[in-house]
Design a protein around this motif. Structure first.
Motif, PDB file in Angstrom:
ATOM      1  N   ILE A   1      35.566  28.828  47.314  1.00 16.20           N
ATOM      2  CA  ILE A   1      36.610  29.840  47.504  1.00 16.20           C
ATOM      3  C   ILE A   1      37.366  30.077  46.198  1.00 16.20           C
ATOM      4  O   ILE A   1      37.729  31.208  45.866  1.00 16.20           O
ATOM      5  N   MET A   2      37.584  29.008  45.425  1.00 18.55           N
ATOM      6  CA  MET A   2      38.278  29.140  44.142  1.00 18.55           C
ATOM      7  C   MET A   2      37.357  29.670  43.047  1.00 18.55           C
ATOM      8  O   MET A   2      37.778  29.789  41.892  1.00 18.55           O
ATOM      9  N   GLN A   3      36.102  29.969  43.389  1.00 17.91           N
ATOM     10  CA  GLN A   3      35.104  30.562  42.495  1.00 17.91           C
ATOM     11  C   GLN A   3      34.842  29.662  41.284  1.00 17.91           C
ATOM     12  O   GLN A   3      34.810  30.111  40.144  1.00 17.91           O
ATOM     13  N   ARG A   4      34.609  28.389  41.543  1.00 17.27           N
ATOM     14  CA  ARG A   4      34.323  27.423  40.480  1.00 17.27           C
ATOM     15  C   ARG A   4      32.839  27.337  40.141  1.00 17.27           C
ATOM     16  O   ARG A   4      32.464  26.595  39.254  1.00 17.27           O
ATOM     17  N   PHE A   5      32.002  28.058  40.873  1.00 18.01           N
ATOM     18  CA  PHE A   5      30.563  28.026  40.636  1.00 18.01           C
ATOM     19  C   PHE A   5      30.125  29.362  40.072  1.00 18.01           C
ATOM     20  O   PHE A   5      30.518  30.418  40.561  1.00 18.01           O
ATOM     21  N   ALA A   6      29.258  29.320  39.067  1.00 18.96           N
ATOM     22  CA  ALA A   6      28.796  30.559  38.437  1.00 18.96           C
ATOM     23  C   ALA A   6      27.806  31.315  39.312  1.00 18.96           C
ATOM     24  O   ALA A   6      27.656  32.527  39.177  1.00 18.96           O
ATOM     25  N   TRP A   7      27.146  30.633  40.226  1.00 15.35           N
ATOM     26  CA  TRP A   7      26.101  31.270  41.030  1.00 15.35           C
ATOM     27  C   TRP A   7      26.643  32.036  42.227  1.00 15.35           C
ATOM     28  O   TRP A   7      25.900  32.742  42.894  1.00 15.35           O
ATOM     29  N   VAL A   8      27.930  31.904  42.517  1.00 13.84           N
ATOM     30  CA  VAL A   8      28.533  32.703  43.587  1.00 13.84           C
ATOM     31  C   VAL A   8      29.943  33.091  43.139  1.00 13.84           C
ATOM     32  O   VAL A   8      30.747  32.251  42.786  1.00 13.84           O
ATOM     33  N   GLN A   9      30.209  34.395  43.118  1.00 16.16           N
ATOM     34  CA  GLN A   9      31.488  34.907  42.631  1.00 16.16           C
ATOM     35  C   GLN A   9      31.958  36.047  43.533  1.00 16.16           C
ATOM     36  O   GLN A   9      31.189  36.622  44.286  1.00 16.16           O
TER      37      GLN A   9
ATOM     38  N   ALA B   1      33.555  34.322  51.205  1.00 20.39           N
ATOM     39  CA  ALA B   1      32.885  34.244  52.506  1.00 20.39           C
ATOM     40  C   ALA B   1      32.072  32.961  52.618  1.00 20.39           C
ATOM     41  O   ALA B   1      32.136  32.257  53.640  1.00 20.39           O
ATOM     42  N   PHE B   2      31.323  32.639  51.567  1.00 17.10           N
ATOM     43  CA  PHE B   2      30.532  31.408  51.563  1.00 17.10           C
ATOM     44  C   PHE B   2      31.431  30.180  51.695  1.00 17.10           C
ATOM     45  O   PHE B   2      31.150  29.261  52.467  1.00 17.10           O
ATOM     46  N   GLY B   3      32.528  30.156  50.951  1.00 14.41           N
ATOM     47  CA  GLY B   3      33.453  29.034  51.008  1.00 14.41           C
ATOM     48  C   GLY B   3      34.093  28.881  52.365  1.00 14.41           C
ATOM     49  O   GLY B   3      34.254  27.762  52.870  1.00 14.41           O
ATOM     50  N   ALA B   4      34.465  29.997  52.985  1.00 18.48           N
ATOM     51  CA  ALA B   4      35.070  29.932  54.319  1.00 18.48           C
ATOM     52  C   ALA B   4      34.082  29.376  55.335  1.00 18.48           C
ATOM     53  O   ALA B   4      34.451  28.561  56.197  1.00 18.48           O
ATOM     54  N   ILE B   5      32.825  29.788  55.244  1.00 14.63           N
ATOM     55  CA  ILE B   5      31.799  29.260  56.153  1.00 14.63           C
ATOM     56  C   ILE B   5      31.623  27.757  55.934  1.00 14.63           C
ATOM     57  O   ILE B   5      31.519  26.981  56.891  1.00 14.63           O
TER      58      ILE B   5
END
Length: 87
Positions: free
Chosen positions: A43-51, A57-61
């Motif tokens: 959710i905090m967008q710490r990964f380069a592969w998902v932004q 949405a991915f983090g919430a799931i």
């Protein structure tokens, strides 16, 4: 050949069974907590592969899945462990 009945299986030690069950529940809780932390990092967008919105949405799931595994799954396991195995 002899027609001897098979030997009965050895009786499990209740202490070791309780220890194994407690360990399994602890592992489910630990993995649930790790999934929740992973979801918050996404959710905090710490990964380069998902932004962007996909990361939120991915983090919430992942957070919901981790909370389910942390709270609900151990209770389900406890209910299953309380029932007696068939004789």
């Amino acid at each position: 050949m002899t027609d001897l009945p098979p030997a009965p299986p050895p009786k499990p030690n209740p202490d070791s069974v309780a220890r194994q069950r407690h360990f399994a529940i602890g592992l489910f809780r630990l993995s649930g907590a790790l999934i929740v932390m992973f979801g918050f990092l996404a959710i905090m967008q710490r990964f380069a592969w998902v932004q962007g919105d996909k990361a939120k949405a991915f983090g919430a799931i992942m957070v919901v899945t981790g909370l389910f595994q942390f709270i609900v799954v151990p209770r389900i396991l406890l209910a299953l462990f309380r029932t007696r195995p068939p004789q």
